[in-house]
Design a protein around this motif. Structure first.
Motif, mmCIF file in Angstrom:
data_model
loop_
_atom_site.group_PDB
_atom_site.id
_atom_site.type_symbol
_atom_site.label_atom_id
_atom_site.label_comp_id
_atom_site.label_asym_id
_atom_site.label_seq_id
_atom_site.Cartn_x
_atom_site.Cartn_y
_atom_site.Cartn_z
ATOM 1 N N THR A 1 0.814 -1.217 0.000
ATOM 2 C CA THR A 1 0.000 0.000 0.000
ATOM 3 C C THR A 1 0.847 1.267 0.000
ATOM 4 N N SER A 2 2.163 1.119 -0.167
ATOM 5 C CA SER A 2 3.069 2.268 -0.152
ATOM 6 C C SER A 2 3.172 2.882 -1.547
ATOM 7 N N PRO A 3 3.399 4.198 -1.614
ATOM 8 C CA PRO A 3 3.545 4.838 -2.929
ATOM 9 C C PRO A 3 4.800 4.351 -3.651
ATOM 10 N N LYS A 4 4.691 4.234 -4.959
ATOM 11 C CA LYS A 4 5.822 3.826 -5.772
ATOM 12 C C LYS A 4 5.885 4.699 -7.007
ATOM 13 N N LYS A 5 7.071 4.735 -7.603
ATOM 14 C CA LYS A 5 7.249 5.586 -8.778
ATOM 15 C C LYS A 5 8.232 4.936 -9.736
ATOM 16 N N ALA A 6 7.859 4.864 -10.998
ATOM 17 C CA ALA A 6 8.784 4.428 -12.044
ATOM 18 C C ALA A 6 9.698 5.605 -12.354
ATOM 19 N N VAL A 7 10.969 5.489 -11.978
ATOM 20 C CA VAL A 7 11.868 6.645 -12.056
ATOM 21 C C VAL A 7 12.719 6.671 -13.314
ATOM 22 N N TRP A 8 12.840 5.519 -14.005
ATOM 23 C CA TRP A 8 13.686 5.506 -15.202
ATOM 24 C C TRP A 8 13.347 4.308 -16.079
ATOM 25 N N SER A 9 13.291 4.549 -17.377
ATOM 26 C CA SER A 9 13.094 3.479 -18.358
ATOM 27 C C SER A 9 14.134 3.623 -19.449
ATOM 28 N N PRO A 10 14.711 2.529 -19.921
ATOM 29 C CA PRO A 10 15.737 2.619 -20.959
ATOM 30 C C PRO A 10 15.119 2.913 -22.318
ATOM 31 N N PRO A 11 15.843 3.610 -23.172
ATOM 32 C CA PRO A 11 15.350 3.786 -24.543
ATOM 33 C C PRO A 11 15.413 2.468 -25.294
ATOM 34 N N ALA A 12 14.615 2.328 -26.319
ATOM 35 C CA ALA A 12 14.588 1.097 -27.111
ATOM 36 C C ALA A 12 15.833 0.993 -27.996
ATOM 37 N N GLY A 13 16.171 -0.240 -28.316
ATOM 38 C CA GLY A 13 17.232 -0.482 -29.283
ATOM 39 C C GLY A 13 18.648 -0.329 -28.765
ATOM 40 N N MET A 14 18.813 -0.293 -27.449
ATOM 41 C CA MET A 14 20.145 -0.138 -26.877
ATOM 42 C C MET A 14 20.631 -1.463 -26.294
ATOM 43 N N ALA A 15 21.913 -1.515 -25.929
ATOM 44 C CA ALA A 15 22.490 -2.727 -25.335
ATOM 45 C C ALA A 15 21.903 -3.008 -23.960
ATOM 46 N N TYR A 16 21.248 -2.006 -23.369
ATOM 47 C CA TYR A 16 20.705 -2.111 -22.009
ATOM 48 C C TYR A 16 19.189 -1.913 -21.982
ATOM 49 N N SER A 17 18.511 -2.175 -23.092
ATOM 50 C CA SER A 17 17.078 -1.905 -23.185
ATOM 51 C C SER A 17 16.191 -3.006 -22.621
ATOM 52 N N ARG A 18 16.742 -4.192 -22.443
ATOM 53 C CA ARG A 18 15.909 -5.345 -22.095
ATOM 54 C C ARG A 18 16.426 -6.047 -20.836
ATOM 55 N N ASP A 19 15.532 -6.856 -20.240
ATOM 56 C CA ASP A 19 15.902 -7.757 -19.141
ATOM 57 C C ASP A 19 16.648 -7.045 -18.020
ATOM 58 N N LEU A 20 16.063 -5.979 -17.493
ATOM 59 C CA LEU A 20 16.663 -5.265 -16.368
ATOM 60 C C LEU A 20 16.459 -6.091 -15.099
ATOM 61 N N TRP A 21 17.566 -6.503 -14.497
ATOM 62 C CA TRP A 21 17.532 -7.404 -13.347
ATOM 63 C C TRP A 21 18.186 -6.776 -12.132
ATOM 64 N N ALA A 22 17.682 -7.132 -10.972
ATOM 65 C CA ALA A 22 18.321 -6.896 -9.668
ATOM 66 C C ALA A 22 18.837 -5.475 -9.470
ATOM 67 N N PRO A 23 17.973 -4.461 -9.598
ATOM 68 C CA PRO A 23 18.435 -3.095 -9.319
ATOM 69 C C PRO A 23 18.751 -2.918 -7.837
ATOM 70 N N GLU A 24 19.796 -2.159 -7.564
ATOM 71 C CA GLU A 24 20.136 -1.808 -6.179
ATOM 72 C C GLU A 24 20.355 -0.305 -6.090
ATOM 73 N N LEU A 25 19.764 0.292 -5.065
ATOM 74 C CA LEU A 25 19.819 1.725 -4.835
ATOM 75 C C LEU A 25 20.819 2.020 -3.728
ATOM 76 N N HIS A 26 21.793 2.884 -4.020
ATOM 77 C CA HIS A 26 22.840 3.230 -3.046
ATOM 78 C C HIS A 26 23.035 4.737 -3.004
ATOM 79 N N PHE A 27 23.400 5.232 -1.819
ATOM 80 C CA PHE A 27 23.688 6.657 -1.633
ATOM 81 C C PHE A 27 25.185 6.804 -1.374
ATOM 82 N N ILE A 28 25.902 7.435 -2.301
ATOM 83 C CA ILE A 28 27.358 7.532 -2.230
ATOM 84 C C ILE A 28 27.779 8.980 -2.452
ATOM 85 N N ASN A 29 28.481 9.535 -1.478
ATOM 86 C CA ASN A 29 29.042 10.885 -1.594
ATOM 87 C C ASN A 29 28.006 11.906 -2.054
ATOM 88 N N GLY A 30 26.828 11.844 -1.436
ATOM 89 C CA GLY A 30 25.817 12.858 -1.684
ATOM 90 C C GLY A 30 24.938 12.652 -2.896
#
Length: 348
Positions: A71-100
């Motif tokens: 029941t918590s709010p969620k937001k889609a913050v980023w989507s890859p453009p089509a046709g790139m080497a990184y456009s598909r099968d996005l797995w295991a995202p990790e969010l880190h806070f480093i140096n601000g």
């Protein structure tokens, strides 16, 4: 006297009802959501920020109660453009806070699993659900081999990346590698292999999409610090099997983390399926503290039935864990669906 007795009885009954209601209000049950593989949680400024694999984009949940994800709010913050080497099968995202700044490390490919690599996006906003996420590119060591499940951690003033990868260019075995980071966007050393699947419980699962007959898996590495030890908790065996489980490597916090000899592997899994509780293939976890900082918790995905594999039936679950006398974590047994658990201490 009788009136006083009746008043006291009413007060006691009312108090008991209130206590029961309060206790009930402070419990939760697993799973936390119907679906969500590779759960990741980070705490900052009184909030939990959660993400998991969606396959096509990066989504972040923001909550003060990690057990209320559904029941918590969620937001889609980023989507890859089509046709790139990184456009598909996005797995295991990790969010880190480093140096601000905020960073999300994730694996992606162009639709061909052989091309999976690690990528990173950056956000300078104080709140990762706000501001703008900017794609910063691929992050890889000099070999640039197949890589997934990246995590980063700090030790003695230096940052390290750990991930699951192939030794060469063909599937057949996934190992755990570590490298020192030059900065949040750059690997600054050669990769070092610290774990390969060697025990029987690490080698369950026939290869599904190659010309080999068997695959051995070490993946999903996560660092857990306690006392003078650093534990690397990883997932072993194929995620498509019910035998997916957590293994553990242990290193002294003052040791050379780039020396494979610094890491000692436990010969048994530290968290595995519980058929009696109808929990199968538990793995790919992360860790968090209760809001008041007094309790340690593990969040992981698992299936509720056998033979459900690596699909969208994997759901996130959380439970408190303790510490053994030798300082190692004791994760216990995966709790069954629907079992009431007391919420993390300090949850409001």
């Amino acid at each position: 006297m009788r009136k006083l007795f009746n008043v006291c009885l009413l007060l006691l009954l009312f108090s008991g009802t209130t206590i029961a209601q309060t206790t009930t209000g402070k419990t939760f049950t697993n799973p936390l959501m119907p679906s969500g593989a590779d759960p990741w949680v980070i705490q900052k400024d009184g909030f939990y920020y959660y993400t998991n694999s969606t396959g096509g984009n990066i989504v972040i949940w923001k909550t003060k109660d990690i057990t209320a994800l559904s029941t918590s709010p969620k937001k889609a913050v980023w989507s890859p453009p089509a046709g790139m080497a990184y456009s598909r099968d996005l797995w295991a995202p990790e969010l880190h806070f480093i140096n601000g700044k905020w960073y999300v490390y994730f694996a992606a490919d162009n639709g061909d699993n052989n091309n999976h690599r690690i990528y990173v996006i950056e956000n300078s906003s104080a709140d990762p659900t706000q501001g703008t996420w900017e794609f910063k590119g691929k992050i890889a060591d000099s070999t640039d081999k197949w890589a997934i499940d990246a995590s980063v951690f700090e030790s003695k003033g230096s940052w390290y990346m750990i991930w699951s990868g192939w030794e060469g260019d063909h599937n057949g075995q996934q190992n755990i590698y570590i490298a020192k980071m030059k900065d949040a966007l750059t690997i600054g050393s050669e990769r070092v292999k610290v774990s390969s699947p060697t025990y029987t419980w690490e080698t369950n699962g026939d290869l599904r999409d190659g010309d080999l007959t068997h695959v051995s898996v070490n993946e999903g590495p996560e660092i857990l610090k306690h006392g003078n030890k650093q534990f690397l908790i990883y997932s072993a065996s194929g995620c498509w099997t019910d035998f997916y489980a957590l293994g553990m490597l242990t290193a002294d916090k003052n040791s050379d983390l780039l020396n494979p000899a610094s890491w000692k592997k436990s010969d048994q899994p530290v968290f595995k399926q519980s058929p009696e509780n109808s929990v199968y293939a538990p793995g790919h976890n992360s860790f968090f503290k209760s809001p008041d900082g007094r309790e340690d918790w593990i969040i992981y995905h698992a299936n509720s039935n056998p033979n459900e594999g690596c699909g969208n039936k994997r759901s996130p679950r959380a439970q408190k864990f303790s510490w053994n006398k030798d300082g190692s974590p004791n994760f216990g047994v995966p709790v069954k669906d629907g079992q009431p658990l007391v919420k993390p201490s300090g949850t409001k």
